[in-house]
Design a protein around this motif. Structure first.
Motif, PDB file in Angstrom:
ATOM      1  N   MET A 169       0.808  -1.350   0.012  1.00  0.00           N
ATOM      2  CA  MET A 169      -0.230  -0.273  -0.094  1.00  0.00           C
ATOM      3  C   MET A 169       1.024   1.215  -0.508  1.00  0.00           C
ATOM      4  SD  MET A 169      -2.993   1.315   2.645  1.00  0.00           S
ATOM      5  CE  MET A 169      -4.220   0.208   2.070  1.00  0.00           C
ATOM      6  N   ILE A 170       1.606   1.382   1.004  1.00  0.00           N
ATOM      7  CA  ILE A 170       2.356   2.682   0.914  1.00  0.00           C
ATOM      8  C   ILE A 170       3.316   2.891  -0.876  1.00  0.00           C
ATOM      9  CG2 ILE A 170       5.378   3.129   1.139  1.00  0.00           C
ATOM     10  CD1 ILE A 170       4.234   1.890   4.251  1.00  0.00           C
ATOM     11  N   THR A 171       3.320   1.946  -1.289  1.00  0.00           N
ATOM     12  CA  THR A 171       4.563   2.144  -2.784  1.00  0.00           C
ATOM     13  C   THR A 171       3.295   3.114  -3.451  1.00  0.00           C
ATOM     14  OG1 THR A 171       3.163   0.336  -2.835  1.00  0.00           O
ATOM     15  CG2 THR A 171       5.891   0.061  -2.976  1.00  0.00           C
ATOM     16  N   THR A 172       1.733   2.760  -2.838  1.00  0.00           N
ATOM     17  CA  THR A 172       1.038   4.149  -3.808  1.00  0.00           C
ATOM     18  C   THR A 172       0.540   4.893  -3.652  1.00  0.00           C
ATOM     19  OG1 THR A 172      -1.292   2.842  -2.857  1.00  0.00           O
ATOM     20  CG2 THR A 172      -0.473   1.431  -4.990  1.00  0.00           C
ATOM     21  N   LEU A 173       1.045   5.332  -2.312  1.00  0.00           N
ATOM     22  CA  LEU A 173       1.020   6.753  -1.512  1.00  0.00           C
ATOM     23  C   LEU A 173       2.123   7.552  -1.299  1.00  0.00           C
ATOM     24  CD1 LEU A 173      -0.925   4.740   1.627  1.00  0.00           C
ATOM     25  CD2 LEU A 173      -2.090   6.196  -0.528  1.00  0.00           C
ATOM     26  N   THR A 174       3.157   7.434  -1.641  1.00  0.00           N
ATOM     27  CA  THR A 174       4.263   8.158  -1.629  1.00  0.00           C
ATOM     28  C   THR A 174       4.751   7.969  -2.914  1.00  0.00           C
ATOM     29  OG1 THR A 174       6.034   9.334   0.043  1.00  0.00           O
ATOM     30  CG2 THR A 174       5.727   6.567  -0.470  1.00  0.00           C
ATOM     31  N   ILE A 180      15.052   2.755  10.742  1.00  0.00           N
ATOM     32  CA  ILE A 180      15.402   3.922  11.194  1.00  0.00           C
ATOM     33  C   ILE A 180      16.771   5.101  10.092  1.00  0.00           C
ATOM     34  CG2 ILE A 180      15.845   6.221  12.777  1.00  0.00           C
ATOM     35  CD1 ILE A 180      13.672   4.346  14.346  1.00  0.00           C
ATOM     36  N   GLN A 181      17.548   3.943  10.484  1.00  0.00           N
ATOM     37  CA  GLN A 181      18.384   4.138  10.452  1.00  0.00           C
ATOM     38  C   GLN A 181      19.142   4.193   8.592  1.00  0.00           C
ATOM     39  OE1 GLN A 181      21.941   1.590  11.919  1.00  0.00           O
ATOM     40  NE2 GLN A 181      24.189   2.201  11.357  1.00  0.00           N
ATOM     41  N   ASP A 182      18.763   2.742   8.572  1.00  0.00           N
ATOM     42  CA  ASP A 182      19.328   3.282   6.952  1.00  0.00           C
ATOM     43  C   ASP A 182      18.383   4.465   6.479  1.00  0.00           C
ATOM     44  OD1 ASP A 182      20.105   0.367   6.629  1.00  0.00           O
ATOM     45  OD2 ASP A 182      18.110  -0.304   6.808  1.00  0.00           O
ATOM     46  N   ILE A 183      17.258   4.729   6.839  1.00  0.00           N
ATOM     47  CA  ILE A 183      16.525   6.490   6.035  1.00  0.00           C
ATOM     48  C   ILE A 183      17.009   6.954   6.524  1.00  0.00           C
ATOM     49  CG2 ILE A 183      14.581   7.588   6.087  1.00  0.00           C
ATOM     50  CD1 ILE A 183      13.257   5.194   6.000  1.00  0.00           C
ATOM     51  N   ASN A 184      18.078   7.812   7.766  1.00  0.00           N
ATOM     52  CA  ASN A 184      19.231   8.499   7.899  1.00  0.00           C
ATOM     53  C   ASN A 184      20.166   8.489   7.234  1.00  0.00           C
ATOM     54  OD1 ASN A 184      17.244   9.694  10.562  1.00  0.00           O
ATOM     55  ND2 ASN A 184      17.748   8.635  11.263  1.00  0.00           N
ATOM     56  N   ASN A 185      20.313   7.287   6.737  1.00  0.00           N
ATOM     57  CA  ASN A 185      21.949   6.909   5.862  1.00  0.00           C
ATOM     58  C   ASN A 185      21.367   7.478   4.563  1.00  0.00           C
ATOM     59  OD1 ASN A 185      23.582   7.059   8.224  1.00  0.00           O
ATOM     60  ND2 ASN A 185      23.557   4.869   8.412  1.00  0.00           N
ATOM     61  N   ALA A 186      20.279   7.535   4.332  1.00  0.00           N
ATOM     62  CA  ALA A 186      20.154   7.668   3.290  1.00  0.00           C
ATOM     63  C   ALA A 186      20.479   8.738   2.140  1.00  0.00           C
ATOM     64  CB  ALA A 186      18.729   7.574   2.581  1.00  0.00           C
ATOM     65  N   LYS A 187      21.240   8.512   0.847  1.00  0.00           N
ATOM     66  CA  LYS A 187      21.784   9.685   0.224  1.00  0.00           C
ATOM     67  C   LYS A 187      20.876  10.183  -0.109  1.00  0.00           C
ATOM     68  CE  LYS A 187      25.347   6.781  -0.747  1.00  0.00           C
ATOM     69  NZ  LYS A 187      25.467   5.753  -0.427  1.00  0.00           N
ATOM     70  N   ASP A 188      19.477  10.021  -0.922  1.00  0.00           N
ATOM     71  CA  ASP A 188      18.768  11.022  -1.499  1.00  0.00           C
ATOM     72  C   ASP A 188      17.219  10.392  -1.513  1.00  0.00           C
ATOM     73  OD1 ASP A 188      18.334   9.059  -3.414  1.00  0.00           O
ATOM     74  OD2 ASP A 188      19.773   9.623  -5.390  1.00  0.00           O
ATOM     75  N   ILE A 194      15.187   7.293  -0.021  1.00  0.00           N
ATOM     76  CA  ILE A 194      14.814   7.028   0.453  1.00  0.00           C
ATOM     77  C   ILE A 194      12.988   5.099   0.536  1.00  0.00           C
ATOM     78  CG2 ILE A 194      12.908   7.913   2.771  1.00  0.00           C
ATOM     79  CD1 ILE A 194      14.616   9.890   2.152  1.00  0.00           C
ATOM     80  N   LEU A 195      12.794   6.064  -0.702  1.00  0.00           N
ATOM     81  CA  LEU A 195      11.735   5.023  -1.623  1.00  0.00           C
ATOM     82  C   LEU A 195      11.933   3.605  -1.429  1.00  0.00           C
ATOM     83  CD1 LEU A 195       8.805   5.163  -3.303  1.00  0.00           C
ATOM     84  CD2 LEU A 195       9.986   6.000  -5.127  1.00  0.00           C
ATOM     85  N   ASN A 196      13.594   3.976  -1.668  1.00  0.00           N
ATOM     86  CA  ASN A 196      13.783   2.521  -2.221  1.00  0.00           C
ATOM     87  C   ASN A 196      13.427   1.591  -0.812  1.00  0.00           C
ATOM     88  OD1 ASN A 196      14.629   0.371  -4.274  1.00  0.00           O
ATOM     89  ND2 ASN A 196      16.598   0.231  -2.876  1.00  0.00           N
ATOM     90  N   ILE A 197      13.713   2.514  -0.277  1.00  0.00           N
ATOM     91  CA  ILE A 197      14.359   1.569   1.610  1.00  0.00           C
ATOM     92  C   ILE A 197      12.198   1.322   1.727  1.00  0.00           C
ATOM     93  CG2 ILE A 197      14.486   1.998   4.079  1.00  0.00           C
ATOM     94  CD1 ILE A 197      17.500   3.858   2.824  1.00  0.00           C
ATOM     95  N   LEU A 198      11.937   2.148   2.050  1.00  0.00           N
ATOM     96  CA  LEU A 198      10.249   1.282   2.009  1.00  0.00           C
ATOM     97  C   LEU A 198       9.369   1.088   1.163  1.00  0.00           C
ATOM     98  CD1 LEU A 198       9.435   5.075   1.293  1.00  0.00           C
ATOM     99  CD2 LEU A 198       9.393   4.308   4.043  1.00  0.00           C
ATOM    100  N   ILE A 199      10.397   0.787   0.213  1.00  0.00           N
ATOM    101  CA  ILE A 199       9.057   0.024  -0.921  1.00  0.00           C
ATOM    102  C   ILE A 199      10.152  -1.368  -0.676  1.00  0.00           C
ATOM    103  CG2 ILE A 199       9.587  -0.918  -2.813  1.00  0.00           C
ATOM    104  CD1 ILE A 199       9.443   1.701  -4.239  1.00  0.00           C
ATOM    105  N   ASN A 200      11.459  -1.145  -0.749  1.00  0.00           N
ATOM    106  CA  ASN A 200      12.044  -3.176   0.105  1.00  0.00           C
ATOM    107  C   ASN A 200      11.838  -3.486   1.690  1.00  0.00           C
ATOM    108  OD1 ASN A 200      12.369  -3.657  -3.005  1.00  0.00           O
ATOM    109  ND2 ASN A 200      13.914  -1.628  -3.246  1.00  0.00           N
ATOM    110  N   SER A 201      11.687  -2.749   2.147  1.00  0.00           N
ATOM    111  CA  SER A 201      11.524  -3.462   3.645  1.00  0.00           C
ATOM    112  C   SER A 201      10.560  -4.312   4.445  1.00  0.00           C
ATOM    113  CB  SER A 201      12.579  -1.997   5.011  1.00  0.00           C
ATOM    114  OG  SER A 201      10.623  -1.398   4.328  1.00  0.00           O
TER     115      SER A 201
END
Length: 146
Positions: free
Chosen positions: A1-6, A127-135, A139-146
């Motif tokens: 669901m998140i992938t369709t909302l952001t 949280i650490q992965d999102i905080n360390n994301a470069k762009d 972040i979108l990739n982390i949301l989709i694949n976590s």
């Protein structure tokens, strides 16, 4: 669901905000700019009303949300503030990752399903992965694949 909302336009890699109110305004502006809400002020009022019931933050993540007549299309705006923002929560941990969930007023329990999906992802590593994301794309990739 998140992938369709952001999408990348609803993700801010580095929030400019320095307090909770500014976080709300910055995330709501992204929702407005992407035509997900029709009235920023009305939506922010609904967010504040919901926030007055109980603080929507836990262990470094904040998830302000509201059902609102201002919502055109359900969406999630995401923001990161690596040094954290004082959010007034009981655990004393300043959130660094913010998910603003916009649900339509007539959307039944849409926000509950979104929160359940998000809570399933929450972890120190997440949280650490999102905080360390470069762009935003990362972040979108982390949301989709976590």
């Amino acid at each position: 669901m998140i992938t369709t909302l952001t999408n990348v336009k609803l993700i801010k890699h580095e929030l400019q905000a320095t307090n909770k109110k500014e976080v709300f305004e910055e995330l709501a502006q992204m929702l407005f700019d992407e035509n997900r809400i029709s009235n920023k002020e009305s939506f922010l009022q609904d967010i504040e009303t919901r926030e007055s019931v109980s603080v929507t933050s836990t262990e470094g993540i904040a998830y302000p949300h509201a059902k609102s007549k201002a919502v055109i299309d359900p969406a999630i705006a995401v923001g990161v503030k690596r040094e954290g923002i004082d959010y007034g929560d009981e655990d004393g941990i300043k959130p660094t990752v913010f998910f603003m969930i916009a649900s339509p007023d007539n959307g039944a329990d849409h926000h509950i399903y979104v929160l359940q999906e998000l809570f399933g992802k929450f972890s120190d590593e997440f949280i650490q992965d999102i905080n360390n994301a470069k762009d935003q794309n990362e972040i979108l990739n982390i949301l989709i694949n976590s």
